[in-house]
Design an enzyme around this catalytic site. Structure first.
Site, mmCIF file in Angstrom:
data_model
loop_
_atom_site.group_PDB
_atom_site.id
_atom_site.type_symbol
_atom_site.label_atom_id
_atom_site.label_comp_id
_atom_site.label_asym_id
_atom_site.label_seq_id
_atom_site.Cartn_x
_atom_site.Cartn_y
_atom_site.Cartn_z
ATOM 1 N N GLU A 21 74.170 -15.971 -46.061
ATOM 2 C CA GLU A 21 75.550 -15.602 -46.425
ATOM 3 C C GLU A 21 76.312 -15.086 -45.210
ATOM 4 O O GLU A 21 75.856 -14.150 -44.539
ATOM 5 C CB GLU A 21 75.503 -14.519 -47.523
ATOM 6 C CG GLU A 21 76.877 -14.142 -48.026
ATOM 7 C CD GLU A 21 76.830 -13.076 -49.135
ATOM 8 O OE1 GLU A 21 75.807 -12.945 -49.824
ATOM 9 O OE2 GLU A 21 77.846 -12.377 -49.286
ATOM 10 N N LYS A 74 73.623 -5.249 -55.181
ATOM 11 C CA LYS A 74 73.459 -6.580 -54.563
ATOM 12 C C LYS A 74 73.797 -6.486 -53.078
ATOM 13 O O LYS A 74 73.131 -7.050 -52.224
ATOM 14 C CB LYS A 74 74.356 -7.591 -55.283
ATOM 15 C CG LYS A 74 74.156 -9.028 -54.856
ATOM 16 C CD LYS A 74 75.015 -9.440 -53.664
ATOM 17 C CE LYS A 74 74.851 -10.912 -53.375
ATOM 18 N NZ LYS A 74 75.497 -11.322 -52.125
ATOM 19 N N HIS A 84 85.669 -11.443 -44.945
ATOM 20 C CA HIS A 84 84.679 -12.393 -45.444
ATOM 21 C C HIS A 84 85.130 -13.826 -45.195
ATOM 22 O O HIS A 84 84.370 -14.666 -44.727
ATOM 23 C CB HIS A 84 84.457 -12.164 -46.943
ATOM 24 C CG HIS A 84 83.403 -13.064 -47.511
ATOM 25 N ND1 HIS A 84 82.066 -12.870 -47.266
ATOM 26 C CD2 HIS A 84 83.509 -14.176 -48.270
ATOM 27 C CE1 HIS A 84 81.382 -13.813 -47.867
ATOM 28 N NE2 HIS A 84 82.235 -14.636 -48.483
HETATM 29 C C1 MEV Z 1 78.752 -9.648 -51.243
HETATM 30 O O1 MEV Z 1 77.619 -10.375 -50.914
HETATM 31 C C2 MEV Z 1 78.389 -8.193 -51.474
HETATM 32 C C3 MEV Z 1 79.504 -7.300 -51.983
HETATM 33 O O2 MEV Z 1 80.082 -7.849 -53.162
HETATM 34 C C4 MEV Z 1 78.891 -5.961 -52.260
HETATM 35 C C5 MEV Z 1 79.810 -4.967 -52.956
HETATM 36 O O3 MEV Z 1 80.722 -5.404 -53.659
HETATM 37 O O4 MEV Z 1 79.557 -3.766 -52.797
HETATM 38 C C6 MEV Z 1 80.613 -7.187 -50.977
#
Ligand code: MEV
Length: 438
Positions: A86, A280, A393
Site C-alpha cells: 500500500e 488497521k 495518500h
Molecule cells: C489506511 O490504510 C489506514 C488509515 O485508514 C488508518 C486510519 O484511518 O487511522 C489511514
C-alpha cells in the site's frame, strides 16, 4: 476457464506442467505462461527455496521491500524494513519517525512474554478423580517432554505452568490442559504443539494404566497452541511537552491539534467502526515489519484484534494521556514474534532484515514492530485531524494510477510536476494523460 471435474494429482505435476495446465484455461496460454515465468527467480537455487516454502507453487508474488529511516527506539537509531503493497504506509512511518526524532523518539517496554497452548478434551468420568490425579499428571507431562524442552530450557525457557481448566459450564464434560510457555527467541508454534501432543498421549496412557481411573474415558479433541497471547505484550509510546508539538499543522494551534487528536482517539475507543480502521492503520506498520522478518502476520493480526475486544467491545489499541502539560501517546499490543526458526533465517530477505536490525532478540523485534505500528497510526491520526488523508495518500498513489495507463517515464515526470499543487484523482490523472498524449 474452470475444470468441471475434480482435478486429480495436481500436486504431482512438475512446476512446468502446473504452469501449462493453468495457462491452458486462458485464451492466450503462451502469454500467460511467459508472464508467470517472468517472476521466477533467475537463480535456480533461490527459486527452489521460495517454491518449497509452500505447495503447488507456480510463480512468485512480489511485494515492495522498503525502509523507514530515523526511527529512534529507546535512544537507538533504526532503519525499519517494511514489506507492504500500500502506498503511503512507509511514507507515514518515515514522517512520524522524523517528527519524533527531535522529541525524544519512541520508547518501548516488554510487559510480558508468555505463550499459551491447550489440550482440549472430554472427560466422561468422575471429575473429582481427574482433579485429584492432576498433580501427578502434571509431573508426568513435564518429565515426558524433557527431550522436547531440553534446548529451550538450556536457553532459559520452556514450560512455565500447567493447569487443569474445568469447562463443563460451556460444554458437557469439557476440560482443558492449559499450559504456558516461554519460547525465548522463537515464535514457538512447533515447540508448543509438540509438547501439547505429548501431554495428550501421556494423559491417555495414564488413564489406561491407572487402576482407579480405568473405568473413566478420555476423548482428546485437539492439542494446539493459542494464537491469543495477551501475555506476550509490548508497549510503545511517544511523549513530549505539549508546547513542543507547536507547528505540527500550519492551520491549527497546538491546543486545537491536541484537542482534536485526543477526540479522535476517544472516538476509536468507543466506536467499533472507527476502532477497526484505527487499528488497521496500526497493523499497516506492524504487518509490514512482521512480513519483512518472515513472521506469521495472520497470527499477529488474529491476536491483536482479539486483544482489542478483550472487554467485550472492539476498541482502539492506542491511548492518549494529557497530564501536566505533557502529551503521551501509547500503543499496547500483543506480538508473538520470533527471530529464530520459521522463515526468519530461511527467506534471504528476512535474513537480511534481521542483519539490518542488528540480529534482534524476539523482545527487540516486538518493540520494533510495535513502534512501526504506533508510527503509522500517529501519522494517520495527525493527517486525519489536520489536512485529511487523501491529499498525501493520492500523491503517493499517483504512480499507481499512472501505471494503470502504462505511462512512460517522461509522462510520469510530467504528471508529478503537474500534480505538485493540484488534487490527484483517477479522473484528473486520466484527463492529464489523454491531454499530453494528444
Ligand atoms: C489506511 O490504510 C489506514 C488509515 O485508514 C488508518 C486510519 O484511518 O487511522 C489511514
Amino acid at each position: 476457464m474452470y475444470e468441471k471435474e475434480i482435478i486429480k494429482g495436481f500436486s504431482k505435476l512438475s512446476k512446468e506442467q502446473k504452469v501449462k495446465k493453468v495457462a491452458s484455461y486462458f485464451s492466450n496460454p503462451e502469454e500467460v505462461e511467459k508472464e508467470l515465468k517472468s517472476f521466477w527467480h533467475p537463480e535456480l537455487g533461490k527459486q527452489k527455496l521460495f517454491e518449497e516454502f509452500a505447495e503447488n507453487t507456480i510463480s512468485n508474488f512480489f511485494f515492495p521491500y522498503g525502509l523507514a529511516p530515523n526511527v529512534i527506539i529507546n535512544g537507538k537509531n533504526y532503519m525499519i524494513p517494511m514489506v507492504i503493497e500500500e502506498s503511503s504506509v512507509i511514507a507515514a512511518a518515515s514522517n512520524s519517525a522524523k517528527f519524533w526524532f527531535t522529541r525524544g523518539g519512541f520508547h518501548t517496554r516488554i510487559l510480558s512474554k508468555t505463550k499459551i497452548g491447550q489440550v482440549h478434551f472430554i472427560w466422561a468420568g468422575d471429575h473429582k478423580l481427574l482433579k485429584q490425579h492432576f498433580a501427578t499428571l502434571k509431573q508426568l507431562f513435564i518429565e515426558g517432554t524433557n527431550e522436547i524442552t531440553k534446548n529451550m530450557r538450556e536457553r532459559g525457557g520452556g514450560i512455565l505452568a500447567i493447569e487443569l481448566i474445568d469447562m463443563r459450564h460451556e460444554i458437557d464434560d469439557y476440560f482443558q490442559i492449559k499450559a504456558s510457555f516461554d519460547t525465548i527467541d522463537s515464535m514457538g508454534a512447533n515447540f508448543i504443539n509438540s509438547c501439547l501432543e505429548e501431554f495428550a498421549d501421556i494423559l491417555k496412557r495414564y488413564i489406561t494404566n491407572t487402576q482407579e481411573l480405568k473405568n473413566n474415558s478420555v476423548h482428546i479433541i485437539m492439542s494446539i497452541l493459542s494464537n491469543y497471547t495477551p501475555d506476550c505484550l509490548v508497549e510503545a509510546w511517544v511523549e513530549c511537552d505539549i508546547k513542543d508539538l507547536e507547528g505540527i499543522d500550519p492551520d491549527m494551534t497546538t491546543d486545537e491539534f491536541v484537542w482534536k487528536f485526543e477526540k479522535a482517539v476517544q472516538v476509536a475507543t468507543v466506536d467499533t467502526y472507527r476502532a477497526t480502521t484505527h487499528n488497521k492503520g496500526i497493523f499497516n506498520g506492524v504487518d509490514a515489519v512482521v512480513l519483512a522478518t518472515g513472521n506469521d502476520f495472520r497470527a499477529v493480526e488474529a491476536c491483536g484484534h482479539t486483544y482489542a475486544s478483550r472487554d467485550g467491545k472492539y476498541r482502539s489499541l492506542t491511548k492518549v494521556e494529557l497530564k501536566n502539560g505533557r502529551f503521551k501517546y501509547s500503543l499496547t499490543i500483543p506480538l508473538a514474534l520470533g527471530t529464530v526458526g520459521g522463515l526468519t533465517k530461511l527467506h534471504p530477505l528476512a535474513k537480511f532484515t534481521m542483519e539490518l536490525l542488528g540480529d534482534p532478540h524476539a523482545e527487540d523485534l516486538m518493540q520494533i514492530a510495535a513502534v512501526a505500528g504506533l508510527a503509522n497510526n500517529f501519522g494517520a491520526i495527525r493527517s486525519l485531524t489536520t489536512k485529511g488523508i487523501q491529499k498525501g495518500h493520492m500523491k503517493m498513489h499517483l504512480l499507481n494510477i499512472l501505471n494503470n495507463f502504462a505511462a512512460t517515464e517522461n509522462e510520469k515526470h510530467a504528471a508529478m510536476e503537474y500534480f505538485k499543487d493540484k488534487k490527484v484523482s483517477f479522473s484528473a490523472v486520466s484527463d492529464f494523460v489523454k491531454e499530453i498524449r494528444k
